[in-house]
Design a protein around this motif. Structure first.
Motif, mmCIF file in Angstrom:
data_model
loop_
_atom_site.group_PDB
_atom_site.id
_atom_site.type_symbol
_atom_site.label_atom_id
_atom_site.label_comp_id
_atom_site.label_asym_id
_atom_site.label_seq_id
_atom_site.Cartn_x
_atom_site.Cartn_y
_atom_site.Cartn_z
ATOM 1 N N TYR A 14 0.784 -1.242 0.000
ATOM 2 C CA TYR A 14 0.000 0.000 0.000
ATOM 3 C C TYR A 14 0.810 1.282 0.000
ATOM 4 N N ILE A 17 0.702 3.375 -3.239
ATOM 5 C CA ILE A 17 -0.614 3.688 -3.824
ATOM 6 C C ILE A 17 -0.970 5.147 -3.557
ATOM 7 N N GLN A 18 -1.382 5.862 -4.601
ATOM 8 C CA GLN A 18 -1.700 7.276 -4.447
ATOM 9 C C GLN A 18 -3.032 7.494 -3.738
ATOM 10 N N ASP A 19 -3.955 6.552 -3.869
ATOM 11 C CA ASP A 19 -5.222 6.687 -3.148
ATOM 12 C C ASP A 19 -4.989 6.433 -1.654
ATOM 13 N N ASN A 37 -1.914 4.208 4.888
ATOM 14 C CA ASN A 37 -0.722 4.486 4.083
ATOM 15 C C ASN A 37 -0.381 5.973 4.096
ATOM 16 N N VAL A 116 -10.483 2.025 0.607
ATOM 17 C CA VAL A 116 -9.700 2.783 -0.369
ATOM 18 C C VAL A 116 -10.496 4.041 -0.725
ATOM 19 N N LYS A 118 -10.653 7.378 -2.954
ATOM 20 C CA LYS A 118 -10.129 8.015 -4.173
ATOM 21 C C LYS A 118 -10.679 9.436 -4.271
#
Length: 556
Positions: A14, A17-19, A37, A116, A118
């Protein structure tokens, strides 16, 4: 809590990961943070100190209650749920799309829930802007359709041979013919030989682009003769008339009004008081001796305010000299006049009016007075301006069309410069598949957004035009070295990768670009340069698309 190798595993999966990613452990009536994260920490300001804490310990009761409700749904369904939410960061509202995924143990119970988040703020903003744009376009389209269809005067368009190509419904009121019955016929279908010659002379003679006007007689379907004023406006490009439209105004009521006044001044006053146009009488000194009550309705001033004033009262300063000259010549020569001028109104603005005047003489040819009828033509002016704009611009994107681009390119070639210029032809790769997959509405939206993206990198004198379909063309007005054209092409390739702001979400769009560069020593015309750019575009397509190709003299 996650420790040792499990913690390393979370970090590895994780961290990049940008999200925002959250791992939550179900507890009694709540949920405990197991992992978050770096993107989550940056977006929310939280840190690893929340590990082991519950929603209630980290957030207010209201926020914690909302989160627990959504996570409870996952526990009940043991399946993924997706929802949207909004929150405020630094006094700005952000929008997010949240996916909650349960991780089940061997017994089929939820072990942890992975959330998650976004950020879809840009997408939401783009959707609102696109919706606003389409609403405005629809309003504009309906407004100008109404100007043509609902205009009280008849409007007929002609080609350069004097043949009728279109007309609004009011054509039937004056001619007795439906517009469709006149299409393809010459103007002598409704005009006598003399009037036809006059109208054709206005259509075909060289023009500076200004509106010309004349009075003619029309023979309608019932063989009745009607006097009308015809205002002819040519559409001009490169000093050539491309087409003409004429506005026919029935003068029957005006002529009858003047005749009745000559028979009886009292009868004239009764008619004038109920007229829709502004009617005024001028004496030999040019002063207004009568103004109709309709002045109040049209310009806001009481008609009595005009009595005794010079006829230039409330006329725009820039129009006064021309109006004075025309009125004086009308009296001197005993001929009627017609002109357009701007008139001041009570709200501080100016409206366009069309003034038709005629001097009246007694039986011994002594001047009695001047009769002037003026009507508001402001909306007609707006319509004329839109017609001129439509002749040189693309209806979908609002960008210049092929005619205007070629005109601008020719103009640039006529003014040699020490710098070179570049012409770039672009099209959207595999645009047909976009239309086939998402529909023509999305295809149109892609074309509009494509034009906007290209326009971002234009200089003050540069121009981008839509040639048709998914083809665009760019003129880089002045470049000091060839690499500037390559840099522009690379910028366009990069901007295609940025979000498109479409209602279906983001899609992959690439473009192929053909480039030709020339200077004053090459002596090439606009047609040659556009052809070379087209050839270069073909080569760029053959090279695998999503790239550019610079035309060389040996390019086949």
């Amino acid at each position: 809590m996650i420790r040792g190798s499990e913690s390393l595993l979370y970090d590895a999966v994780y961290a990049g990961i940008q999200d925002q990613v959250y791992v939550m452990k179900p507890a009694e009536n709540t949920y405990v943070y197991e992992f978050l994260n770096e993107s989550a920490k940056k977006a929310t300001g939280l840190s690893d100190q929340v590990i082991g804490q519950t929603f209630e310990e980290v957030f207010s009761q209201n926020i914690a209650s909302v989160l627990i409700t959504e996570y409870d749904k996952v526990m009940q369904k043991k399946d993924i749920i997706i929802y949207e939410d909004e929150y405020v960061v630094d006094n700005q509202t952000r929008h997010s799309n949240i996916t909650l995924s349960p991780i089940l143990n061997k017994q089929g119970n939820v072990d942890v829930i992975v959330g998650v988040v976004k950020d879809i703020t840009n997408q939401k903003n783009a959707e609102r802007e696109l919706s606003h744009l389409w609403n405005e376009l629809n309003k504009s389209k309906k407004r100008y359709q109404s100007l043509f269809k609902d205009n009280s005067d008849a409007i007929i368009s002609f080609d350069l041979e004097g043949r009728i190509t279109n007309g609004n419904p009011q054509v039937q009121d004056i001619t007795g013919f439906k517009p469709i019955e006149l299409i393809g016929k010459t103007c002598n279908a409704i005009l006598d030989e003399e009037s036809t010659a006059k109208l054709l002379n206005l259509i075909n003679q060289p023009s500076s682009g200004k509106t010309a006007q004349l009075n003619v007689e029309i023979t309608n379907r019932s063989n009745q003769i009607k006097s009308v004023s015809v205002k002819v406006s040519p559409l001009i490009l490169n000093q050539k008339i491309q087409g003409t439209y004429a506005i026919f105004h029935d003068l029957t009521k005006e002529i009858e009004t003047i005749k009745k006044w000559e028979e009886s001044e009292e009868r004239f006053r009764i008619i004038a008081e109920h007229a829709h146009d502004m009617i005024s009488l001028l004496n030999y000194q040019g002063r207004i001796i009568y103004a109709s009550p309709s002045y109040k309705r049209i310009v806001g001033f009481d008609n009595q305010e005009y009595t005794g004033k010079i006829f230039l009262y409330h006329i725009h300063p820039e129009d006064q000299e021309r109006l004075q000259e025309i009125v004086v010549n009308s009296i001197k020569n005993g001929t009627p006049f017609s002109l357009q001028t701007r008139h001041y109104t009570m709200d501080g603005s100016y409206i366009w009016v069309e003034a038709n005047g005629a001097p009246v003489f007694d039986k011994t040819d002594n001047f009695k007075h001047m009769v002037v009828l003026a009507r508001d033509i402001t909306m007609q002016k707006v319509y004329e301006k839109q017609l001129e704009h439509n002749a040189t611009h693309d209806y979908l994107t609002g960008l210049p069309n092929r005619r205007l681009f070629k005109s601008k390119l020719t103009e640039r070639l006529c003014h040699p410069s020490s710098d070179s210029l570049a012409v770039l032809m672009l099209d959207i790769d595999d645009f047909k598949s976009i239309n086939d997959t998402f529909g023509h509405d999305i295809g149109d939206a892609v074309i509009v957004e494509f034009g906007k993206k290209v326009s971002q990198y234009l200089g003050d004198n540069d121009i981008v035009a839509r040639l048709g379909g998914d083809e665009f063309i760019v003129l880089l007005y002045s470049i000091s070295y060839a690499e500037k054209a390559e840099q522009f092409a690379n910028n366009i390739k990069e901007v295609m990768k940025k979000p498109w702001g479409l209602e279906i979400g983001n899609i992959d769009v690439t473009t192929s670009i053909g480039i030709t560069i020339t200077n004053s020593e090459d002596n090439k015309d606009a047609f040659q340069l556009m052809k070379q750019a087209d050839i270069a575009l073909y080569e760029a397509k053959n090279d695998g698309k999503n790239g550019f190709y610079i035309y060389q003299d040996d390019t086949v």
